[in-house]
Design a protein around this motif. Structure first.
Motif, PDB file in Angstrom:
ATOM      1  N   MET A   1       0.850  -1.193   0.000  1.00 60.04           N
ATOM      2  CA  MET A   1       0.000   0.000   0.000  1.00 60.04           C
ATOM      3  C   MET A   1       0.884   1.240   0.000  1.00 60.04           C
ATOM      4  O   MET A   1       1.876   1.317   0.677  1.00 60.04           O
ATOM      5  N   SER A   2       0.525   2.183  -0.806  1.00 58.80           N
ATOM      6  CA  SER A   2       1.118   3.510  -0.719  1.00 58.80           C
ATOM      7  C   SER A   2       0.194   4.454  -1.458  1.00 58.80           C
ATOM      8  O   SER A   2      -0.695   4.031  -2.181  1.00 58.80           O
ATOM      9  N   GLY A   3       0.434   5.731  -1.236  1.00 51.79           N
ATOM     10  CA  GLY A   3      -0.404   6.711  -1.906  1.00 51.79           C
ATOM     11  C   GLY A   3      -1.171   7.568  -0.924  1.00 51.79           C
ATOM     12  O   GLY A   3      -0.761   7.735   0.223  1.00 51.79           O
ATOM     13  N   ARG A   4      -2.297   8.057  -1.376  1.00 50.78           N
ATOM     14  CA  ARG A   4      -3.063   9.021  -0.605  1.00 50.78           C
ATOM     15  C   ARG A   4      -3.933   8.288   0.418  1.00 50.78           C
ATOM     16  O   ARG A   4      -4.710   7.407   0.061  1.00 50.78           O
ATOM     17  N   MET A   5      -3.766   8.667   1.678  1.00 47.97           N
ATOM     18  CA  MET A   5      -4.550   8.073   2.754  1.00 47.97           C
ATOM     19  C   MET A   5      -5.251   9.192   3.515  1.00 47.97           C
ATOM     20  O   MET A   5      -4.735  10.301   3.619  1.00 47.97           O
ATOM     21  N   GLU A   6      -6.418   8.847   4.067  1.00 46.66           N
ATOM     22  CA  GLU A   6      -7.173   9.844   4.814  1.00 46.66           C
ATOM     23  C   GLU A   6      -7.481   9.350   6.214  1.00 46.66           C
ATOM     24  O   GLU A   6      -7.541   8.145   6.462  1.00 46.66           O
ATOM     25  N   GLY A   7      -7.675  10.304   7.098  1.00 44.59           N
ATOM     26  CA  GLY A   7      -8.026   9.951   8.464  1.00 44.59           C
ATOM     27  C   GLY A   7      -8.609  11.137   9.185  1.00 44.59           C
ATOM     28  O   GLY A   7      -8.854  12.188   8.583  1.00 44.59           O
ATOM     29  N   GLY A   8      -8.817  10.963  10.479  1.00 47.03           N
ATOM     30  CA  GLY A   8      -9.362  12.061  11.265  1.00 47.03           C
ATOM     31  C   GLY A   8      -9.779  11.591  12.641  1.00 47.03           C
ATOM     32  O   GLY A   8      -9.593  10.424  12.998  1.00 47.03           O
ATOM     33  N   CYS A   9     -10.331  12.514  13.388  1.00 45.68           N
ATOM     34  CA  CYS A   9     -10.738  12.220  14.768  1.00 45.68           C
ATOM     35  C   CYS A   9     -12.096  11.535  14.791  1.00 45.68           C
ATOM     36  O   CYS A   9     -12.766  11.389  13.764  1.00 45.68           O
ATOM     37  N   GLN A  10     -12.499  11.141  15.979  1.00 44.44           N
ATOM     38  CA  GLN A  10     -13.752  10.400  16.105  1.00 44.44           C
ATOM     39  C   GLN A  10     -14.976  11.244  15.769  1.00 44.44           C
ATOM     40  O   GLN A  10     -15.934  10.734  15.180  1.00 44.44           O
ATOM     41  N   ARG A  15      -9.787  16.475  10.163  1.00 46.52           N
ATOM     42  CA  ARG A  15      -9.538  15.493   9.108  1.00 46.52           C
ATOM     43  C   ARG A  15      -8.169  15.754   8.514  1.00 46.52           C
ATOM     44  O   ARG A  15      -7.680  16.876   8.553  1.00 46.52           O
ATOM     45  N   TYR A  16      -7.557  14.707   7.980  1.00 44.18           N
ATOM     46  CA  TYR A  16      -6.281  14.910   7.292  1.00 44.18           C
ATOM     47  C   TYR A  16      -6.183  14.009   6.072  1.00 44.18           C
ATOM     48  O   TYR A  16      -6.863  12.988   5.959  1.00 44.18           O
ATOM     49  N   THR A  17      -5.314  14.425   5.174  1.00 42.49           N
ATOM     50  CA  THR A  17      -4.935  13.646   4.002  1.00 42.49           C
ATOM     51  C   THR A  17      -3.414  13.617   3.978  1.00 42.49           C
ATOM     52  O   THR A  17      -2.771  14.613   4.307  1.00 42.49           O
ATOM     53  N   VAL A  18      -2.847  12.465   3.626  1.00 40.02           N
ATOM     54  CA  VAL A  18      -1.384  12.363   3.589  1.00 40.02           C
ATOM     55  C   VAL A  18      -0.960  11.426   2.465  1.00 40.02           C
ATOM     56  O   VAL A  18      -1.648  10.449   2.169  1.00 40.02           O
ATOM     57  N   GLU A  19       0.150  11.774   1.819  1.00 41.31           N
ATOM     58  CA  GLU A  19       0.754  10.907   0.809  1.00 41.31           C
ATOM     59  C   GLU A  19       1.795  10.034   1.493  1.00 41.31           C
ATOM     60  O   GLU A  19       2.703  10.551   2.143  1.00 41.31           O
ATOM     61  N   LEU A  20       1.673   8.718   1.366  1.00 46.05           N
ATOM     62  CA  LEU A  20       2.602   7.802   2.024  1.00 46.05           C
ATOM     63  C   LEU A  20       3.311   6.935   1.001  1.00 46.05           C
ATOM     64  O   LEU A  20       2.729   6.543  -0.018  1.00 46.05           O
ATOM     65  N   ALA A  21       4.559   6.613   1.301  1.00 48.18           N
ATOM     66  CA  ALA A  21       5.371   5.826   0.365  1.00 48.18           C
ATOM     67  C   ALA A  21       5.285   4.330   0.641  1.00 48.18           C
ATOM     68  O   ALA A  21       5.758   3.518  -0.152  1.00 48.18           O
TER      69      ALA A  21
END
Ligand SMILES: [Zn+2]
Ligand SMILES: [Zn+2]
Length: 147
Positions: A1-10, A15-21
């Motif tokens: 897995m790599s690429g754009r991932m999203e997350g955030g609080c409950q 909210r956030y978006t991050v590019e991961l390798a």
């Protein structure tokens, strides 16, 4: 897995978006991470460049020690990560990602405070929330099924 991932609080305020390798993650067992998350360890994904994290709804930050600070949601309290005050990168909590299953632990940090009894829990009995009568009943009272 790599690429754009999203997350955030409950509660959804932060909210956030991050590019991961990659999909590498790790556990930190240090006492500060235990206190900061309320867990026996903190599960983190390292982001080498904190600028790769795009916040939609800014988190609050607090100093968890003289050398580090941590983002969290001031409305619901979700611990979102960690960074050294003078660092370029940061960590995001695995559990705050929308899909935590994408990550694989590859190392233990803060091993001096590691609680060994919690490491291998594979043999413990398992119970699903949607098969637990008390949980099903509580959700039913709220007019919902178990998420
Ligand atoms: Zn929140
Ligand atoms: Zn730690």
């Amino acid at each position: 897995m790599s690429g754009r991932m999203e997350g955030g609080c409950q509660c959804g305020r932060v909210r956030y978006t991050v590019e991961l390798a990659g999909d590498d993650a790790y556990l930190c067992h240090c006492r500060m991470c235990q206190k900061a998350t309320g867990g026996v360890a903190a599960a983190f994904v390292n982001v080498p460049d904190a600028a790769a994290v795009i916040w939609q709804g800014e988190p609050h930050w607090y100093a968890s020690s003289p050398i580090a600070e941590r983002p969290f949601c001031a409305a619901c309290g979700t611990p979102l990560g960690f960074r050294f005050k003078d660092g370029k990168g940061m960590d995001l909590t695995v559990g705050s990602f929308d899909d935590p299953s994408a990550f694989v632990p590859v190392a233990h940090a803060g091993a001096e405070s590691l609680h060994a009894a919690w490491l291998d829990t594979t043999a413990l009995p398992r119970q699903r929330s949607d098969e637990t009568a008390s949980v099903i009943e509580q959700w039913a009272k709220a007019g919902r099924s178990v998420p």
